[in-house]
Write an enzyme that holds these catalytic residues in place. Structure first.
Site, PDB file in Angstrom:
ATOM      1  N   ASN A 152       0.894  -1.141   0.044  1.00  0.00           N
ATOM      2  CA  ASN A 152      -0.057  -0.012  -0.057  1.00  0.00           C
ATOM      3  C   ASN A 152       0.755   1.377  -0.049  1.00  0.00           C
ATOM      4  OD1 ASN A 152       0.980  -0.651   2.534  1.00  0.00           O
ATOM      5  ND2 ASN A 152      -1.252   0.218   3.453  1.00  0.00           N
ATOM      6  N   GLU A 228      -0.318  -8.745   6.652  1.00  0.00           N
ATOM      7  CA  GLU A 228      -1.389  -9.235   7.201  1.00  0.00           C
ATOM      8  C   GLU A 228      -0.955  -9.882   8.563  1.00  0.00           C
ATOM      9  OE1 GLU A 228      -3.361 -11.664   4.672  1.00  0.00           O
ATOM     10  OE2 GLU A 228      -3.994  -9.883   3.119  1.00  0.00           O
ATOM     11  N   GLU A 249       4.446  -4.920  11.728  1.00  0.00           N
ATOM     12  CA  GLU A 249       3.466  -3.807  11.657  1.00  0.00           C
ATOM     13  C   GLU A 249       2.373  -4.532  10.929  1.00  0.00           C
ATOM     14  OE1 GLU A 249       3.431  -0.870  12.506  1.00  0.00           O
ATOM     15  OE2 GLU A 249       5.365  -0.916  13.390  1.00  0.00           O
ATOM     16  N   CYS A 283      -3.640   0.694   6.824  1.00  0.00           N
ATOM     17  CA  CYS A 283      -3.733  -0.161   7.926  1.00  0.00           C
ATOM     18  C   CYS A 283      -4.216   0.449   9.257  1.00  0.00           C
ATOM     19  CB  CYS A 283      -2.289  -0.722   8.251  1.00  0.00           C
ATOM     20  SG  CYS A 283      -1.148   0.788   8.411  1.00  0.00           S
ATOM     21  N   GLU A 462       7.669   1.452  14.789  1.00  0.00           N
ATOM     22  CA  GLU A 462       8.499   2.252  13.749  1.00  0.00           C
ATOM     23  C   GLU A 462       8.340   3.569  14.036  1.00  0.00           C
ATOM     24  OE1 GLU A 462       7.063   0.540   9.764  1.00  0.00           O
ATOM     25  OE2 GLU A 462       8.626  -0.593   9.779  1.00  0.00           O
TER      26      GLU A 462
END
Ligand code: NAD
Length: 488
Positions: A152, A228, A249, A283, A462
């Site tokens: 993405n 995922e 993540e 996300c 992050e």
């Protein structure tokens, strides 16, 4: 087909042939056409990447943090200089609108590198006296880190992983998603141009099999993964075989909580940003929109009006377009199936709910911005991450109830609260089980702010200075200042 460009794997400062000629296709989601081919990282490429990374680590980890910082800042300048070209590449790979990619994707990637380049020289150990002796600590890099990305935000994800890793003196082997391999290659070229030594940032290409090789490889000390939840579990299990450190993540099903006293236009903006930005493929999306009962009629009226009037769907390269194509035909089908399930389970479809064929991009994988209301917590729509432009609106009566319902999920990536009541805003957010929270805002994620998930949405963070600890390990050195006592 033969006229298509074929990209190779980027190892040790250059593109190398994989020896077998095995390739995979990359599709432009807005046209459905093959854009280019990429060579899969065969065993020969994988071995070359490890040899190169070891050499890169020997050079890079010996440089002073100031030297590394100076080179990383050159890469930041190059990223900014090439912003529009890099953004266009991201649009061709992802289908997202150019107007977004130009403003966000490259800028936020460059910001993260700039942030960590600035912090690198300030990494320090400490010293503690123990009688006449003392010990000191050193924060040392981990070695070779693997980065595995989702599709993405391809270039941004590569930057967010490379930035702290490289700033701390590690090297990285990065595997982008096989659906969006271009951004990481361009980043690797820019790193080389900036003067980053060969082997510090290698890019290997391929699907989950190449990812699985990275996670199982004993020469790799850490894996930072974005994707995922299901894939994350596999990555973590594989990493356990060689006790690698992990950063995860993963996905979300985040609540956006709107109280009666919220500014309606701002709340509608948040719901639209949190469901339709990047055509819903974010996300942290606030896909469970909880609206307090008295505000609901006003909120839903403006939400539908603005969705139907202000969304411009079409060729994502057109700067007017603000809503692009989904990543693939398969993903488009998956999102449309969720819409059918929503209807079957009794949610009310207010707008959207179908594939779109805009005149400027008739073969793209578009799904209309979709709003369901009368949703319940038990519906599939309210439980599963759809990762497309599908919003579920739910109503609530009081604060205690909404906190409990918002937390009733195994995921915990993000959350937001809209209210004018300052104490309620903080009180509610403090009770929400999520790592990335907003009050009267949605989606902002500056490099200074640590981001990551609670519960099954992730491990580690992050961005933010917090992340430096995840890319260094502490060495404690005890220094004896007198004769060594011994019973022997
Ligand atoms: P995905 O899990 O299908 O793939 C992610 C990456 O893992 C790809 O590069 C893929 O090739 C690789 N992979 C697949 N199988 C693997 C294996 N067995 N071992 C190692 N690597 C493997 O995810 P996706 O469809 O690319 O991305 C969408 C998902 O990513 C969504 O769930 C979304 O929420 C999540 N995401 C999370 C964040 C975050 O920061 N929390 C950011 C972006 C996307």
């Amino acid at each position: 087909m033969s006229s298509l460009i074929v990209y190779q794997n980027y190892v040790h400062g250059q593109y190398i042939a994989n020896g077998t000629g095995e390739t995979f296709e990359v599709i432009n989601p807005a046209t459905g056409q093959v854009s280019y081919l990429v060579e899969t990282a065969t065993e020969a490429v994988q071995q070359a990447a490890i040899v190169s990374s070891k050499a890169g680590f020997a050079t890079w980890s010996k440089m002073t943090a100031m030297e590394r910082s100076r080179i990383l800042l050159k890469a930041v300048a190059l990223l900014r200089e090439h912003n529009d070209e890099l953004a266009a590449g991201e649009v061709l790979d992802t289908g997202k609108p150019l107007q977004e990619a130009i403003e966000v994707d490259i800028v936020t990637g460059a910001d993260s590198i700039e942030f960590f380049a600035g912090l690198a020289p300030s990494i320090e150990g400490n010293q503690q006296t123990v009688g006449d002796d003392f010990y000191y600590t050193r924060r040392e890099p981990l070695g070779i880190c693997a980065g595995i990305g989702a599709w993405n935000y391809p270039l941004q994800i590569a930057c967010w992983k490379a930035a702290p890793a490289l700033a701390c003196g590690n090297v990285m082997i990065f595997k982008p998603s096989e659906e969006t391999p271009r951004g990481a290659m361009r980043l690797a070229e820019i790193f080389t141009e900036a003067g980053i030594p060969d082997g510090v940032f290698n890019v290997v290409q391929g699907d989950g099999r190449v990812g699985a090789w990275l996670t199982g490889n004993e020469d790799i000390a850490k894996v930072s993964f974005t994707g995922e939840v299901g894939t994350g579990k596999k990555v973590m299990a594989a990493a356990a075989s060689s006790l690698k450190e992990v950063t995860m993540e993963l996905g979300g099903k985040s609540p956006l909580i709107i109280f009666n006293d919220a500014d309606v236009e701002n709340a509608v903006s948040a719901a639209m940003l949190g469901n339709f930005y990047t055509q819903g493929e974010v996300c942290t999306n606030g896909t469970r929109v909880f609206v307090q009962k008295e505000l609901y009629p006003q909120f839903i009226k403006r939400l539908v009006e603005r969705t139907e009037q202000n969304i411009i769907c079409g060729d994502p390269m057109n700067p007017e377009t603000n809503f692009g194509a989904l990543i693939s035909k398969d993903h488009q089908q998956k999102v449309l199936e969720y819409i059918e399930i929503g209807k079957k389970e009794g949610a009310t479809l207010l707008t959207g709910g179908k594939a779109l064929q805009p005149e400027s991009a008739p073969n793209g994988f578009f799904v209309a911005p979709t709003i369901f209301t009368d949703c319940t917590d038990q519906m599939t729509l309210s439980k599963e991450e759809i990762f497309g432009p599908v919003m579920s609106v739910l109503t609530f009566t009081d604060e205690e109830e909404v906190v409990e319902r918002a937390n009733d999920t195994r995921l915990g990536l993000a959350a937001a609260v809209f209210t004018q009541d300052i104490t309620r805003a903080h009180r509610v957010i403090h009770q929400i089980q999520a790592g990335i929270c907003w009050i009267n805002a949605y989606g902002a994620s500056p490099a200074e702010m640590p981001v990551g998930g609670y519960k099954m949405s992730g491990i580690g963070r992050e961005n933010g200075s917090e992340t430096l600890k995840a890319y260094t390990q502490i060495k404690a050195v005890y220094v004896g200042m007198q004769n060594l006592e011994s019973p022997f």
